[in-house]
Design a protein around this motif. Structure first.
Motif, PDB file in Angstrom:
ATOM      1  N   ASP A  87      35.774  43.583  41.772  1.00 59.95           N
ATOM      2  CA  ASP A  87      35.329  43.132  40.434  1.00 59.95           C
ATOM      3  C   ASP A  87      36.532  43.218  39.381  1.00 59.95           C
ATOM      4  O   ASP A  87      37.098  44.447  39.327  1.00 59.95           O
ATOM      5  CB  ASP A  87      34.042  43.710  39.862  1.00 59.95           C
ATOM      6  CG  ASP A  87      32.796  43.235  40.584  1.00 59.95           C
ATOM      7  OD1 ASP A  87      32.701  42.286  41.501  1.00 59.95           O
ATOM      8  OD2 ASP A  87      31.725  44.112  40.795  1.00 59.95           O
ATOM      9  N   GLY A  88      36.629  42.108  38.717  1.00 53.53           N
ATOM     10  CA  GLY A  88      37.762  42.125  37.537  1.00 53.53           C
ATOM     11  C   GLY A  88      39.165  42.049  37.792  1.00 53.53           C
ATOM     12  O   GLY A  88      39.982  42.281  36.989  1.00 53.53           O
ATOM     13  N   GLU A  89      39.417  41.781  39.123  1.00 52.69           N
ATOM     14  CA  GLU A  89      40.811  41.769  39.559  1.00 52.69           C
ATOM     15  C   GLU A  89      41.187  40.183  39.249  1.00 52.69           C
ATOM     16  O   GLU A  89      40.480  39.365  39.246  1.00 52.69           O
ATOM     17  CB  GLU A  89      40.987  42.028  41.415  1.00 52.69           C
ATOM     18  CG  GLU A  89      40.900  43.180  41.731  1.00 52.69           C
ATOM     19  CD  GLU A  89      42.080  44.211  41.175  1.00 52.69           C
ATOM     20  OE1 GLU A  89      43.015  43.407  40.646  1.00 52.69           O
ATOM     21  OE2 GLU A  89      42.097  45.399  41.595  1.00 52.69           O
ATOM     22  N   ASP A  90      42.601  40.062  38.942  1.00 51.56           N
ATOM     23  CA  ASP A  90      43.350  39.038  38.564  1.00 51.56           C
ATOM     24  C   ASP A  90      43.847  38.352  39.912  1.00 51.56           C
ATOM     25  O   ASP A  90      44.737  38.709  40.316  1.00 51.56           O
ATOM     26  CB  ASP A  90      44.466  39.160  37.712  1.00 51.56           C
ATOM     27  CG  ASP A  90      45.040  37.888  37.042  1.00 51.56           C
ATOM     28  OD1 ASP A  90      45.070  37.061  37.692  1.00 51.56           O
ATOM     29  OD2 ASP A  90      45.474  37.929  35.949  1.00 51.56           O
TER      30      ASP A  90
END
Length: 238
Positions: free
Chosen positions: A147-150
């Motif tokens: 979650d939240g990775e680019d």
């Protein structure tokens, strides 16, 4: 580590920080292939020729490895690949106390190995580099599910490594007699150093994206050449 980004490009930097030793080893495998071929040389009872120097490289601490790579990345920052690159890189080697004599001795002792063995060592080093890249790409793929990775950044890094693997495949297919006429080894070294140059803020994100485009174009041209040559060969056979 002071030169590394710690915010904007955290996904890429986190991957490269986690595999700093693998990147150093991979670059060393290609710059001095006997390092990657030491197990084979041991089986041929020739490892004694290189053991002392390779042990020195293996015993480099983190700071020394980083200093060496940081020194080398100055060459690729702000440039595209050209035929002068490898000569400039070797000049850099001769300027760095930590590695100058080691690399010089490895080159000198390589002359004691038969050409057939050299070709085998070159291929072993390429395969070992490919193995390191497989591990890096596996980690990239794993991070993409977090979650939240680019994802865009991770895909960019993954594609650069993928295209380096394509160059490795090409290099493995080159007969030893034609290696001297190919720049593929130098292209691989340049590409690995370019990744590290971005990691050290010496290359912009836009330049890194453009580098991916240039690698894609290079691989397209090379694959097209292979297909064209195959077609010519088939015509001659018929």
């Amino acid at each position: 580590m002071d030169n590394y980004r710690i915010d904007e490009f955290a996904p890429i930097d986190s991957i490269l920080n986690s595999f700093s030793t693998d990147m150093f080893d991979g670059i060393t495998f290609i710059m001095r292939p006997v390092v990657g071929g030491i197990d084979y040389l041991r089986s041929m009872h020739q490892s004694y020729l290189f053991k002392k120097e390779i042990n020195k490289i293996s015993n480099f601490d983190f700071e020394t490895r980083e200093k060496i790579i940081d020194f080398f990345t100055d060459i690729v920052a702000g440039r595209i690949f050209d035929e002068e690159f490898i000569d400039e890189l070797e000049r850099k080697v001769s300027e760095l106390d930590e590695i100058r004599d080691i690399f010089k001795e490895l080159n000198h002792r390589r002359l004691n190995i038969e050409q057939k063995q050299i070709h085998h060592i070159l291929n072993l080093s390429l395969r070992k580099l490919n193995g390191r890249i497989v591990s890096i790409r596996d980690e990239i793929n794993s991070r993409m599910w977090d979650d939240g990775e680019d994802i865009t950044q991770l895909l960019l890094l993954d594609q650069v490594f993928y295209l380096i693997q394509e160059m490795i495949k090409e290099a493995l297919d080159i007969p030893h007699s034609k290696l001297a006429d190919s720049n593929i080894w130098n292209e691989i070294i340049f590409s690995l150093l370019y990744i590290e140059a971005f990691h050290r803020k010496k290359v912009s994100y836009l330049d890194f994206q453009n580098f991916l485009s240039s690698l894609s174009l290079y691989n397209y041209k090379e694959s097209k050449n292979v297909k064209d040559n195959d077609a010519i060969f088939e015509a001659l056979v018929v």
